[in-house]
Design a protein around this motif. Structure first.
Motif, PDB file in Angstrom:
ATOM      1  N   MET A 287     -23.183  36.007  31.408  1.00 16.70           N
ATOM      2  CA  MET A 287     -23.850  35.563  32.634  1.00 16.70           C
ATOM      3  C   MET A 287     -22.893  34.727  33.483  1.00 16.70           C
ATOM      4  SD  MET A 287     -26.569  37.131  32.359  1.00 16.70           S
ATOM      5  CE  MET A 287     -27.819  36.533  33.451  1.00 16.70           C
ATOM      6  N   LYS A 288     -22.065  33.932  32.835  1.00 18.25           N
ATOM      7  CA  LYS A 288     -21.084  33.120  33.557  1.00 18.25           C
ATOM      8  C   LYS A 288     -20.114  34.012  34.332  1.00 18.25           C
ATOM      9  CE  LYS A 288     -17.111  30.212  32.650  1.00 18.25           C
ATOM     10  NZ  LYS A 288     -16.196  29.806  31.602  1.00 18.25           N
ATOM     11  N   HIS A 289     -19.626  35.051  33.663  1.00 17.30           N
ATOM     12  CA  HIS A 289     -18.702  35.971  34.323  1.00 17.30           C
ATOM     13  C   HIS A 289     -19.389  36.773  35.416  1.00 17.30           C
ATOM     14  CE1 HIS A 289     -15.852  35.769  30.662  1.00 17.30           C
ATOM     15  NE2 HIS A 289     -15.481  34.917  31.598  1.00 17.30           N
ATOM     16  N   ILE A 290     -20.644  37.145  35.194  1.00 14.75           N
ATOM     17  CA  ILE A 290     -21.378  37.875  36.228  1.00 14.75           C
ATOM     18  C   ILE A 290     -21.545  37.000  37.462  1.00 14.75           C
ATOM     19  CG2 ILE A 290     -23.598  38.920  36.845  1.00 14.75           C
ATOM     20  CD1 ILE A 290     -23.777  39.907  33.925  1.00 14.75           C
ATOM     21  N   GLU A 291     -21.826  35.731  37.240  1.00 16.51           N
ATOM     22  CA  GLU A 291     -21.942  34.807  38.369  1.00 16.51           C
ATOM     23  C   GLU A 291     -20.621  34.749  39.146  1.00 16.51           C
ATOM     24  OE1 GLU A 291     -23.543  30.280  39.243  1.00 16.51           O
ATOM     25  OE2 GLU A 291     -23.021  30.851  37.200  1.00 16.51           O
ATOM     26  N   GLN A 292     -19.503  34.688  38.428  1.00 18.10           N
ATOM     27  CA  GLN A 292     -18.187  34.688  39.083  1.00 18.10           C
ATOM     28  C   GLN A 292     -17.957  36.003  39.834  1.00 18.10           C
ATOM     29  OE1 GLN A 292     -15.689  34.025  35.650  1.00 18.10           O
ATOM     30  NE2 GLN A 292     -15.448  31.847  36.123  1.00 18.10           N
ATOM     31  N   LEU A 293     -18.265  37.110  39.190  1.00  9.63           N
ATOM     32  CA  LEU A 293     -18.060  38.412  39.818  1.00  9.63           C
ATOM     33  C   LEU A 293     -18.936  38.590  41.051  1.00  9.63           C
ATOM     34  CD1 LEU A 293     -17.755  40.588  36.597  1.00  9.63           C
ATOM     35  CD2 LEU A 293     -15.929  40.119  38.260  1.00  9.63           C
ATOM     36  N   LEU A 294     -20.169  38.123  40.985  1.00  7.26           N
ATOM     37  CA  LEU A 294     -21.044  38.193  42.153  1.00  7.26           C
ATOM     38  C   LEU A 294     -20.459  37.395  43.312  1.00  7.26           C
ATOM     39  CD1 LEU A 294     -24.649  37.908  40.670  1.00  7.26           C
ATOM     40  CD2 LEU A 294     -23.787  39.765  42.118  1.00  7.26           C
TER      41      LEU A 294
ATOM     42  N   LEU B  23     -17.336  36.729  43.833  1.00 11.22           N
ATOM     43  CA  LEU B  23     -16.171  37.464  44.341  1.00 11.22           C
ATOM     44  C   LEU B  23     -16.604  38.698  45.141  1.00 11.22           C
ATOM     45  CD1 LEU B  23     -13.943  37.145  41.159  1.00 11.22           C
ATOM     46  CD2 LEU B  23     -13.456  36.129  43.413  1.00 11.22           C
ATOM     47  N   TRP B  24     -17.622  39.387  44.658  1.00 15.15           N
ATOM     48  CA  TRP B  24     -18.134  40.580  45.338  1.00 15.15           C
ATOM     49  C   TRP B  24     -18.662  40.235  46.730  1.00 15.15           C
ATOM     50  CZ3 TRP B  24     -23.628  42.549  45.048  1.00 15.15           C
ATOM     51  CH2 TRP B  24     -23.746  43.852  45.547  1.00 15.15           C
ATOM     52  N   ARG B  25     -19.344  39.111  46.828  1.00 18.87           N
ATOM     53  CA  ARG B  25     -19.923  38.689  48.112  1.00 18.87           C
ATOM     54  C   ARG B  25     -18.872  38.137  49.071  1.00 18.87           C
ATOM     55  NH1 ARG B  25     -24.735  35.915  44.808  1.00 18.87           N
ATOM     56  NH2 ARG B  25     -26.158  37.689  44.754  1.00 18.87           N
ATOM     57  N   ASN B  26     -17.741  37.697  48.535  1.00 23.21           N
ATOM     58  CA  ASN B  26     -16.676  37.107  49.352  1.00 23.21           C
ATOM     59  C   ASN B  26     -15.715  38.214  49.779  1.00 23.21           C
ATOM     60  OD1 ASN B  26     -14.521  35.778  50.459  1.00 23.21           O
ATOM     61  ND2 ASN B  26     -14.084  34.515  48.664  1.00 23.21           N
ATOM     62  N   ARG B  27     -15.824  38.661  50.993  1.00 19.71           N
ATOM     63  CA  ARG B  27     -14.991  39.761  51.486  1.00 19.71           C
ATOM     64  C   ARG B  27     -13.520  39.350  51.634  1.00 19.71           C
ATOM     65  NH1 ARG B  27     -17.718  43.833  49.970  1.00 19.71           N
ATOM     66  NH2 ARG B  27     -19.817  43.898  50.784  1.00 19.71           N
ATOM     67  N   ARG B  28     -13.228  38.057  51.538  1.00 22.47           N
ATOM     68  CA  ARG B  28     -11.851  37.573  51.651  1.00 22.47           C
ATOM     69  C   ARG B  28     -11.230  37.285  50.285  1.00 22.47           C
ATOM     70  NH1 ARG B  28     -11.488  33.214  56.249  1.00 22.47           N
ATOM     71  NH2 ARG B  28      -9.319  33.731  55.872  1.00 22.47           N
TER      72      ARG B  28
ATOM     73  N   ARG C 169      -8.469  39.038  36.941  1.00 22.81           N
ATOM     74  CA  ARG C 169      -8.363  37.957  35.953  1.00 22.81           C
ATOM     75  C   ARG C 169      -9.660  37.829  35.142  1.00 22.81           C
ATOM     76  NH1 ARG C 169      -5.121  35.156  38.588  1.00 22.81           N
ATOM     77  NH2 ARG C 169      -6.564  34.443  40.181  1.00 22.81           N
ATOM     78  N   VAL C 170     -10.815  37.922  35.810  1.00 22.20           N
ATOM     79  CA  VAL C 170     -12.106  37.860  35.102  1.00 22.20           C
ATOM     80  C   VAL C 170     -12.233  39.049  34.161  1.00 22.20           C
ATOM     81  CG1 VAL C 170     -14.618  37.920  35.379  1.00 22.20           C
ATOM     82  CG2 VAL C 170     -13.235  36.547  36.948  1.00 22.20           C
ATOM     83  N   ALA C 171     -11.862  40.243  34.633  1.00 23.82           N
ATOM     84  CA  ALA C 171     -11.970  41.453  33.803  1.00 23.82           C
ATOM     85  C   ALA C 171     -11.014  41.395  32.611  1.00 23.82           C
ATOM     86  CB  ALA C 171     -11.696  42.693  34.654  1.00 23.82           C
TER      87      ALA C 171
END
Length: 181
Positions: free
Chosen positions: A108-115, A117-122, A130-132
């Protein structure tokens, strides 16, 4: 006579359309039931979908959708006048993202990070990588632990006669009484 159409979502999850016709002779009501799972409406130009249908479209159970809202992984869904959650296409897309991430074993922690990053177009793709890579490292560690467990169980099974005798090295090992070489 003026017909008035009202809709109400019942506790059982049905949307009931009620038409009241008022005239000189009094009130007459006509009730029509629709399943909430097949109901969606267009509010303000955006399709709004109830939680049951959002769950079906995203592959995430309604219970987990509510959990993800409670922990802040997804934004709190707007509510109907009756208090029922409604979701738009972006919400369902986010739920699919979470589902796929869970299928790949991300925490869940990584999903929160990935979300984030996904929402941040920059974002920098290096951050996603790195997360993967960290997750791959965790998976490799778990695989090693599972292989060690398998080897131990295999040894225990090899030392168990599997006959009618009560002696069992598997139970002895679980009880801490005996260790196989």
């Amino acid at each position: 006579r003026t017909p008035v159409l009202q809709s109400v979502v019942t506790a059982s999850g049905e949307i009931v359309a009620k038409q009241n016709i008022t005239g000189k002779a009094g009130n007459t009501s006509l009730n029509v039931g629709l399943s909430v799972d097949s109901f969606s409406t267009d509010l303000g130009g955006f399709k709004k979908t109830p939680i049951g249908q959002a769950a079906q479209e995203s592959g995430v159970s309604a219970k987990m959708i509510r959990h993800y809202e409670a922990i802040g992984l997804v934004t709190t869904a707007p509510r109907t006048d009756g208090g029922y959650r409604i979701y738009d296409a972006n919400d369902i897309h986010t739920l699919r993202f979470i589902r796929r991430s869970r299928d790949l074993g991300f925490s869940m922690k990584h999903i929160e990070q990935l979300l984030g990053l996904w929402r941040n177009r920059r974002r920098a793709s290096a951050d996603v990588r790195r997360v993967a890579e960290h997750h791959i490292s965790e998976l490799d560690q778990k695989i090693g632990e599972l292989q060690a467990m398998r080897r131990t169980l295999h040894q225990l099974v090899q030392h168990c006669h599997g006959d009618r005798r009560p002696d069992c090295p598997i139970l002895d090992d679980l009880a801490g009484d005996h260790q196989c070489p």
